[in-house]
Design a protein around this motif. Structure first.
Motif, PDB file in Angstrom:
ATOM      1  N   ASP A 595       0.809  -1.217   0.000  1.00 21.27           N
ATOM      2  CA  ASP A 595       0.000   0.000   0.000  1.00 21.27           C
ATOM      3  C   ASP A 595       0.845   1.272   0.000  1.00 21.27           C
ATOM      4  OD1 ASP A 595       1.012  -0.403   2.522  1.00 21.27           O
ATOM      5  OD2 ASP A 595      -0.765   0.349   3.566  1.00 21.27           O
ATOM      6  N   LYS A 596       2.162   1.130  -0.109  1.00 22.97           N
ATOM      7  CA  LYS A 596       3.037   2.305  -0.123  1.00 22.97           C
ATOM      8  C   LYS A 596       3.581   2.535  -1.534  1.00 22.97           C
ATOM      9  CE  LYS A 596       4.663   2.455   4.654  1.00 22.97           C
ATOM     10  NZ  LYS A 596       5.853   2.472   5.537  1.00 22.97           N
ATOM     11  N   ARG A 597       3.233   3.671  -2.109  1.00 27.39           N
ATOM     12  CA  ARG A 597       3.762   4.008  -3.421  1.00 27.39           C
ATOM     13  C   ARG A 597       5.211   4.458  -3.293  1.00 27.39           C
ATOM     14  NH1 ARG A 597      -1.250   7.584  -5.971  1.00 27.39           N
ATOM     15  NH2 ARG A 597      -2.741   5.864  -6.102  1.00 27.39           N
ATOM     16  N   GLU A 598       5.951   4.323  -4.392  1.00 27.28           N
ATOM     17  CA  GLU A 598       7.346   4.748  -4.386  1.00 27.28           C
ATOM     18  C   GLU A 598       7.789   5.080  -5.798  1.00 27.28           C
ATOM     19  OE1 GLU A 598       9.771   0.564  -4.508  1.00 27.28           O
ATOM     20  OE2 GLU A 598       8.903   1.112  -2.566  1.00 27.28           O
ATOM     21  N   PHE A 599       8.894   5.808  -5.900  1.00 24.61           N
ATOM     22  CA  PHE A 599       9.493   6.092  -7.204  1.00 24.61           C
ATOM     23  C   PHE A 599      11.006   6.117  -7.032  1.00 24.61           C
ATOM     24  CE2 PHE A 599       8.533  10.177  -5.212  1.00 24.61           C
ATOM     25  CZ  PHE A 599       9.723  10.885  -5.352  1.00 24.61           C
ATOM     26  N   THR A 600      11.706   5.953  -8.137  1.00 26.30           N
ATOM     27  CA  THR A 600      13.160   5.858  -8.097  1.00 26.30           C
ATOM     28  C   THR A 600      13.786   7.013  -8.866  1.00 26.30           C
ATOM     29  OG1 THR A 600      13.043   3.452  -7.976  1.00 26.30           O
ATOM     30  CG2 THR A 600      15.159   4.402  -8.617  1.00 26.30           C
ATOM     31  N   VAL A 601      14.768   7.674  -8.246  1.00 25.15           N
ATOM     32  CA  VAL A 601      15.517   8.754  -8.881  1.00 25.15           C
ATOM     33  C   VAL A 601      16.999   8.476  -8.690  1.00 25.15           C
ATOM     34  CG1 VAL A 601      15.987  11.230  -8.921  1.00 25.15           C
ATOM     35  CG2 VAL A 601      13.677  10.418  -8.447  1.00 25.15           C
ATOM     36  N   ASN A 602      17.718   8.327  -9.809  1.00 23.29           N
ATOM     37  CA  ASN A 602      19.161   8.060  -9.744  1.00 23.29           C
ATOM     38  C   ASN A 602      19.484   6.914  -8.779  1.00 23.29           C
ATOM     39  OD1 ASN A 602      19.610  10.078 -11.585  1.00 23.29           O
ATOM     40  ND2 ASN A 602      20.251  11.599 -10.079  1.00 23.29           N
ATOM     41  N   GLN A 603      18.749   5.838  -8.909  1.00 22.91           N
ATOM     42  CA  GLN A 603      18.945   4.614  -8.130  1.00 22.91           C
ATOM     43  C   GLN A 603      18.584   4.771  -6.654  1.00 22.91           C
ATOM     44  OE1 GLN A 603      23.054   3.557  -9.002  1.00 22.91           O
ATOM     45  NE2 GLN A 603      22.426   2.394 -10.792  1.00 22.91           N
ATOM     46  N   THR A 604      17.959   5.893  -6.296  1.00 21.37           N
ATOM     47  CA  THR A 604      17.475   6.093  -4.926  1.00 21.37           C
ATOM     48  C   THR A 604      15.962   5.917  -4.909  1.00 21.37           C
ATOM     49  OG1 THR A 604      19.267   7.632  -4.389  1.00 21.37           O
ATOM     50  CG2 THR A 604      17.305   7.707  -3.005  1.00 21.37           C
ATOM     51  N   VAL A 605      15.480   5.051  -4.053  1.00 22.25           N
ATOM     52  CA  VAL A 605      14.043   4.787  -3.952  1.00 22.25           C
ATOM     53  C   VAL A 605      13.436   5.710  -2.904  1.00 22.25           C
ATOM     54  CG1 VAL A 605      12.270   3.088  -3.379  1.00 22.25           C
ATOM     55  CG2 VAL A 605      14.321   2.390  -4.637  1.00 22.25           C
ATOM     56  N   PHE A 606      12.445   6.496  -3.325  1.00 22.54           N
ATOM     57  CA  PHE A 606      11.685   7.323  -2.397  1.00 22.54           C
ATOM     58  C   PHE A 606      10.322   6.671  -2.207  1.00 22.54           C
ATOM     59  CE2 PHE A 606      14.777  10.349  -4.045  1.00 22.54           C
ATOM     60  CZ  PHE A 606      15.201  10.961  -2.874  1.00 22.54           C
ATOM     61  N   ARG A 607       9.930   6.503  -0.950  1.00 24.80           N
ATOM     62  CA  ARG A 607       8.727   5.753  -0.613  1.00 24.80           C
ATOM     63  C   ARG A 607       7.838   6.596   0.299  1.00 24.80           C
ATOM     64  NH1 ARG A 607      11.316   1.363   1.532  1.00 24.80           N
ATOM     65  NH2 ARG A 607      11.549   0.595  -0.605  1.00 24.80           N
ATOM     66  N   GLN A 608       6.537   6.419   0.161  1.00 25.47           N
ATOM     67  CA  GLN A 608       5.627   7.086   1.077  1.00 25.47           C
ATOM     68  C   GLN A 608       6.020   6.759   2.508  1.00 25.47           C
ATOM     69  OE1 GLN A 608       1.859   5.673  -0.846  1.00 25.47           O
ATOM     70  NE2 GLN A 608       1.129   7.718  -0.326  1.00 25.47           N
ATOM     71  N   GLY A 609       6.088   7.793   3.338  1.00 19.54           N
ATOM     72  CA  GLY A 609       6.512   7.614   4.723  1.00 19.54           C
ATOM     73  C   GLY A 609       7.976   7.897   4.959  1.00 19.54           C
ATOM     74  N   ASP A 610       8.773   8.086   3.890  1.00 21.54           N
ATOM     75  CA  ASP A 610      10.209   8.352   4.046  1.00 21.54           C
ATOM     76  C   ASP A 610      10.465   9.704   4.705  1.00 21.54           C
ATOM     77  OD1 ASP A 610      11.496   6.090   3.175  1.00 21.54           O
ATOM     78  OD2 ASP A 610      11.693   6.756   1.094  1.00 21.54           O
ATOM     79  N   LYS A 611      11.530   9.744   5.479  1.00 25.47           N
ATOM     80  CA  LYS A 611      12.042  11.001   6.029  1.00 25.47           C
ATOM     81  C   LYS A 611      13.021  11.572   4.999  1.00 25.47           C
ATOM     82  CE  LYS A 611      14.238  12.817  10.234  1.00 25.47           C
ATOM     83  NZ  LYS A 611      14.811  12.440  11.553  1.00 25.47           N
ATOM     84  N   VAL A 612      12.760  12.784   4.527  1.00 31.22           N
ATOM     85  CA  VAL A 612      13.553  13.352   3.438  1.00 31.22           C
ATOM     86  C   VAL A 612      14.012  14.761   3.795  1.00 31.22           C
ATOM     87  CG1 VAL A 612      12.441  11.983   1.636  1.00 31.22           C
ATOM     88  CG2 VAL A 612      11.463  14.192   2.281  1.00 31.22           C
ATOM     89  N   MET A 613      15.023  15.228   3.063  1.00 27.29           N
ATOM     90  CA  MET A 613      15.575  16.557   3.300  1.00 27.29           C
ATOM     91  C   MET A 613      15.813  17.268   1.974  1.00 27.29           C
ATOM     92  SD  MET A 613      19.027  17.650   5.382  1.00 27.29           S
ATOM     93  CE  MET A 613      20.073  16.667   4.311  1.00 27.29           C
ATOM     94  N   GLN A 614      15.493  18.544   1.926  1.00 22.69           N
ATOM     95  CA  GLN A 614      15.777  19.372   0.766  1.00 22.69           C
ATOM     96  C   GLN A 614      17.279  19.667   0.732  1.00 22.69           C
ATOM     97  OE1 GLN A 614      13.669  20.271  -1.548  1.00 22.69           O
ATOM     98  NE2 GLN A 614      14.775  21.843  -2.666  1.00 22.69           N
TER      99      GLN A 614
END
Length: 760
Positions: A595-614
């Motif tokens: 149930d968690k969507r995700e996408f990949t950018v430059n071999q990095t997987v970003f997933r719903q619920g991830d802690k991210v930084m600008q």
């Protein structure tokens, strides 16, 4: 620096790239534009290949319905978005048939032609429509409603649109991306090709900002001589600009020439001639410190001299002093049942009598108590006080400790975009801040350009109070504002160094002060807020910290691994760098689920619920709050949680504090995981629990001020995990972050400048 910089790279043709990467090709007509970002060309479209409708994503600026495309890329099977064709490059062809031309013109690709007008034009000219618009626009006047003036506007718009497309095709051979091509067109317009062939190094300047090695490769393809003056000038500017990212606002001329000689493989005597010509032509600025010549970019020279001049004016024309401050202090002591320390009283008096103050000190020394007293007295006197800090979290913390609204400095200055798509401030010398006093916190994080923006917007006679910890790391951006200003001895400075009794109970506070004074912290006590967990190897350190984040701290203290716990690392690379930690912590704290969507950018997987930084300032990202307020702008170091991913719109939402930030997929390049971040990125933030790995690393990253900065980010608990000898080595390594800057000199007129080694 110097010879370590790679100048040239062997390029391969498209066929070789396709073979090496096993790329595929799609050919078809654009059926529908699903999403398009006009600023950078990122597009999601449906391509009709004759057999199927394929969803194609990538940077494809100015593509319109009806166009024929040849797209090179790869198929990706996204768990949420389904099958997509990710374009690495593309070619476009003009619509060939009357039907395709009608679809193209009806899509609004050419301003001035709507669907009804498009139908009339295509009905009259059929397959020849585009040739008529381009070569014989006067024939359009035969259509009712199209005047000679309108026909000419349509012709000019057609030339502009196809001029951009032809430029992109031309630049593609030099591996200039479509996004960069847009910036080239905005800079040079229809003369872009001629400008590049005359001087390929013009691509290095704003707003294109292609790096020097790439421009050098283009120049080689164009057979420009290696000693051409354009190349030598651009190489010198490249070194100056490159070193602003290392914190330097200027470089010694001899170091600059030495580095340029290694980069360009040109004798320094010839480069000296070029540098002198650049100075004469005002391409760079220079000044002499300690009988040594220093070279600045014009922008940095302007910023540092402006800061110095405006501070001198503030000293000459200070804010009106507030009388009887001692009486106010006695009233506050009686009101709150406290007794201010002598240095606190000095700081309060200096701020209210002198009109400008630098208040500095470590944790537990009473900066907040002092600041609140100053604010209360100013407000009682009827002065309008503005509070600001460099980051959103720092501003939020300032609001919490003062019980008054604080904003980021960017928001105070009303940041906006100028015509070159660079940040500019709405508040400036022509539109001043409306305040009687301005208080800025976390000044150690404020770089030269931001500080210049603040000073330009200050009204004459405005009170200025600068608060910071001079023992913390300097700003990520160029300059050493707090350190330079303290060193001048021209501004009132009060350094609070007495630890108050209640703070003495905190091992975070006492250990931080031990570290900064060169003493070994207490690593044995385990019943306070500071813990040392010994681990002998990197694998055990990684496992221990993962356990602390996922179970031990959440179970013991109720801390959220996403909101409350922060792993801080000295560096990004290595076994215990942020890159390694983020992969492990993401798997432990936010593993993949159906149930968690995700996408990949430059071999990095970003997933719903991830802690991210600008990872960079983006003044254009829109955000909104629950109360209906909205705005734009996300800044380097802002941390949040990835909440939603929308395939159809090509967007996702990140919650950063109380703001919901809307990202498009191409903006994902600006994000990185934030389960672990570097100590440098943590500045201005405070976390309930901080965990730091202690394992041997390069001395230039493992030093006293960095350890001190990391520990003082902890509000309730600090945990060091690893080797005691690494803690000791960092305490003993009193390497300061040395920077070449000119602010001290411009303030004092003396002949001193910080000593430094040129860093790459």
């Amino acid at each position: 620096m110097g010879k370590s910089i790679i100048l040239k790279k062997k390029e391969t043709n498209l066929g070789e790239i396709m073979a090496e990467k096993q790329l595929l090709e799609l050919v078809g007509s654009v059926e529908q534009i699903i999403f398009k970002n006009e600023m950078n060309g990122y597009t999601i479209l449906e391509l009709n290949t004759g057999e199927e409708l394929a969803v194609v994503v990538g940077t494809m600026p100015y593509v319109s319905c009806g166009e024929e495309l040849r797209v090179i890329g790869t198929w990706v099977n996204h768990p949420s978005f389904g099958d997509q064709f990710k374009a690495e490059t593309f070619e476009r062809f003009r619509p060939a048939t009357a039907g395709a031309v009608l679809k193209y013109l009806s899509s609004g690709a050419i301003k001035g032609i709507g669907a009804a007008t498009a139908a009339k034009i295509v009905e009259m000219f059929g397959d020849q429509t585009l040739e008529v618009i381009e070569q014989e626009p006067e024939r359009l006047c035969a259509i009712k409603g199209i005047t000679a003036a309108k026909a000419e506007k349509i012709h000019e718009e057609f030339r502009r649109v196809f001029g951009i497309k032809e430029l992109m095709l031309y630049l593609k051979q030099y591996h200039i991306t479509p996004e960069e091509s847009i910036r080239v067109w905005k800079a040079f317009g229809s003369r872009a090709k001629e400008e590049i062939e005359r001087d390929p190094y013009c691509l290095c300047a704003e707003p294109v900002c292609v790096d020097f090695p790439r421009a050098d490769a283009i120049a080689e393809q164009l057979c420009l001589p290696a000693d051409h003056v354009f190349r030598l000038q651009s190489g010198i500017l490249y070194i100056l600009n490159h070193n602003t990212h290392n914190g330097h606002t200027c470089l010694p001329a001899d170091k600059l020439l030495q580095t340029a000689g290694g980069l360009l493989d040109i004798p320094q005597s010839r480069l000296r001639e070029v540098l002198d010509e650049m100075k004469e032509r005002k391409m760079v600025s220079c000044a002499a410190f300690e009988r040594r010549e220093y070279i600045f970019t014009n922008r940095m020279y302007e910023a540092e001299t402006c800061c110095a001049q405006r501070l001198k004016v503030m000293l000459e024309y200070p804010a009106q002093p507030i009388p009887a401050v001692e009486g106010y202090i006695e009233d506050l002591e009686e009101k709150y049942g406290i007794t201010y320390a002598e240095k606190q009283k000095t700081a309060i008096c200096q701020a209210l009598e002198k009109g400008i103050l630098i208040l500095t000190g470590g944790p537990g020394t009473g900066k907040t108590t002092t600041l609140n007293a100053i604010i209360e007295i100013l407000e009682f006197e009827g002065e309008k006080v503005l509070l600001g800090a460099p980051t959103g979290r720092a501003a939020k913390r300032m609001t919490e400790v003062t019980d008054r609204p604080a904003k980021t400095i960017h928001r105070l200055l009303q940041v906006e975009w100028n015509e070159r798509e660079r940040p500019a401030f709405g508040k400036n010398e022509r539109n001043l801040l409306e305040c009687d006093a301005l208080i800025l916190d976390e000044l150690s994080m404020v770089d030269t350009l931001l500080f210049e923006g603040v000073l330009r917007a200050l009204p004459l006679g405005c009170r200025l109070i600068l608060v910071g910890d001079s023992d913390q790391l300097p700003s990520v951006g160029a300059g050493n504002v707090l350190g330079n200003l303290i060193d001048t001895h021209m501004l009132p400075v009060v350094q609070l160094n007495e630890i108050f009794r209640q703070s003495m109970e905190s091992l975070i506070v006492t250990n931080a002060h031990k570290i900064i004074s060169g003493q070994m912290p207490d690593l044995r006590t385990r019943n306070s807020d500071f813990f040392f967990l010994p681990c002998g190897d990197s694998r055990r350190i990684l496992q221990t910290i993962t356990g602390l984040c996922s179970t031990r701290l959440p179970n013991t203290y109720g801390y959220s691994p996403f909101q409350d716990i922060q792993v801080l690392c000295p560096s990004r690379k290595g076994e215990l760098g942020t890159v390694s930690f983020n992969k492990v912590l993401q798997e432990a704290l936010n593993p993949p689920q159906k149930d968690k969507r995700e996408f990949t950018v430059n071999q990095t997987v970003f997933r719903q619920g991830d802690k991210v930084m600008q990872s960079r300032n983006n003044y254009n990202l829109p955000w909104s709050r629950e109360d209906g307020t909205a705005g734009e702008g996300v800044y380097n170091g802002d941390v949040g949680i990835l909440l939603e991913i929308d395939k159809r719109e090509g967007t996702f939402v990140v919650q950063m504090d109380d703001k919901l930030v809307l990202y498009t997929m191409e903006n994902a390049l600006e994000l990185e995981h934030a389960y672990a971040i570097t100590v440098h990125k943590s500045q201005g933030n405070e976390f309930p629990a901080v965990i730091m790995p202690m394992f041997p690393g390069p001395p230039q990253l493992y030093f006293r001020n960095l350890l001190y900065t990391g520990i003082t980010r902890a509000k309730n608990i600090a945990v060091l995990v690893g080797l005691e000898r690494t803690v000791g080595a960092m305490v003993e390594n009193d390497r300061k972050t040395r920077r070449y800057t000119g602010l001290y000199y411009f303030m004092t007129g003396g002949e001193t400048l910080e000593k430094a080694e040129l860093e790459a």
